[in-house]
Design an enzyme around this catalytic site. Structure first.
Site, short mmCIF file in Angstrom:
data_model
loop_
_atom_site.label_atom_id
_atom_site.label_comp_id
_atom_site.label_asym_id
_atom_site.label_seq_id
_atom_site.Cartn_x
_atom_site.Cartn_y
_atom_site.Cartn_z
N GLY A 11 -4.99 -6.03 8.06
CA GLY A 11 -6.16 -6.10 7.19
C GLY A 11 -7.39 -6.69 7.83
N SER A 12 -7.47 -6.64 9.16
CA SER A 12 -8.68 -7.21 9.78
C SER A 12 -9.90 -6.36 9.44
CB SER A 12 -8.51 -7.39 11.29
OG SER A 12 -8.41 -6.15 11.94
N ASN A 13 -9.72 -5.04 9.31
CA ASN A 13 -10.85 -4.21 8.88
C ASN A 13 -11.22 -4.50 7.42
OD1 ASN A 13 -11.95 -1.98 10.78
ND2 ASN A 13 -9.75 -2.08 11.23
N ILE A 86 -2.21 10.15 0.75
CA ILE A 86 -2.78 10.01 -0.60
C ILE A 86 -2.35 11.22 -1.44
CG2 ILE A 86 -4.93 9.77 -1.93
CD1 ILE A 86 -4.39 7.42 -0.04
N ASN A 100 -11.44 7.24 5.28
CA ASN A 100 -10.42 6.65 6.16
C ASN A 100 -11.02 6.40 7.53
OD1 ASN A 100 -7.73 5.89 7.01
ND2 ASN A 100 -7.58 7.87 8.05
N HIS A 102 -9.74 6.27 11.56
CA HIS A 102 -8.62 6.55 12.47
C HIS A 102 -8.98 6.04 13.86
CE1 HIS A 102 -4.93 8.53 13.65
NE2 HIS A 102 -5.56 8.90 14.73
C1 GRF Z 1 -7.01 0.19 12.59
O1 GRF Z 1 -7.00 0.40 13.97
C2 GRF Z 1 -7.28 1.46 11.84
O2 GRF Z 1 -8.11 2.34 12.52
C3 GRF Z 1 -5.91 2.05 11.74
O3 GRF Z 1 -5.06 0.95 11.54
C4 GRF Z 1 -5.64 -0.21 12.12
C5 GRF Z 1 -5.68 -1.26 11.06
O4 GRF Z 1 -5.93 -2.53 11.56
N1 GRF Z 1 -5.87 3.11 10.79
P1 GRF Z 1 -6.20 -3.71 10.55
O5 GRF Z 1 -5.06 -3.76 9.55
O6 GRF Z 1 -7.51 -3.43 9.85
O7 GRF Z 1 -6.28 -4.98 11.36
#
Ligand code: GRF
Length: 188
Positions: A11-13, A86, A100, A102
């Site tokens: 969940g860092s994003n 989904i 999304n 990727h």
């Molecule tokens: C990211 O690299 C995203 O592109 C991919 O999964 C990873 C998730 O990383 N789909 P995080 O959970 O957001 O740290």
């Protein structure tokens, strides 16, 4: 606009997007949903004071619990490291509203099983000289929806899957919130 984020792992994003909109206030992340009880994203949400809920496959694909929740709570849905496909009823209910990210340059290195380090290992194995991120709309097939934005980074022979992952994450943090924001601002 209200953003609901789906995340399956670290969940860092998700954290980065929450913080971005906390500061710009051009939208608000109202909830995070996860299919994985042990996902670290739950700890992040607790720290950030964001509602986070766990759901199971039944409520996602068979009954309409998740769909009903989204219809009541979400204007935009963001997948940030979310690993389930989904279901079509959710795709149909949110046309061009599910985004999304990727961690590669689609259509390369996409599809089922292509996530996280699997992607970066494959990129390294094939001696690619560049990789990057793809931000795209979501349809019923993994990684096949219309591409919104791609950003590239170069790879040298010294790069390892780990350093590639790091470069890609940096691109994600820099670009994903801004692209989401652009879409929201464009669509009014
Ligand atoms: C990211 O690299 C995203 O592109 C991919 O999964 C990873 C998730 O990383 N789909 P995080 O959970 O957001 O740290």
């Amino acid at each position: 606009k209200r953003i609901v984020i789906f995340a399956s792992g670290s969940g860092s994003n998700a954290e980065n997007i929450i913080k971005y909109f906390n500061s710009t206030k051009t939208a608000i992340v109202t909830h995070v949903l996860s299919n994985n009880q042990r996902a670290k994203v739950f700890d992040r949400c607790e720290r950030l004071n964001i509602d986070a809920s766990l759901f199971d496959k039944e409520s996602f694909t068979k009954d309409d619990t998740v769909l009903n929740f989204l219809q009541a709570e979400a204007d935009i849905i963001v997948l940030a490291g979310f690993l389930w496909r989904i279901p079509s009823k959710i795709v149909e209910a949110f046309p061009n509203k599910i985004i999304n990210i990727h961690p590669a340059l689609l259509p390369k290195y996409g599809g089922k099983g292509m996530y996280g380090m699997n992607v970066h290992n494959a990129v390294k194995e094939n001696n690619e000289t560049e990789t990057g991120i793809t931000i795209h709309y979501v349809n019923e097939n993994y990684d096949e929806g219309a591409i919104i934005s791609q950003v590239k980074t170069s790879i040298s022979s010294e790069d390892t899957p780990e350093t590639i992952a790091q470069k890609v994450h940096e691109l994600e943090y820099e670009h994903f919130p801004k692209v989401i924001e652009e879409i929201i601002l464009q669509n009014g």
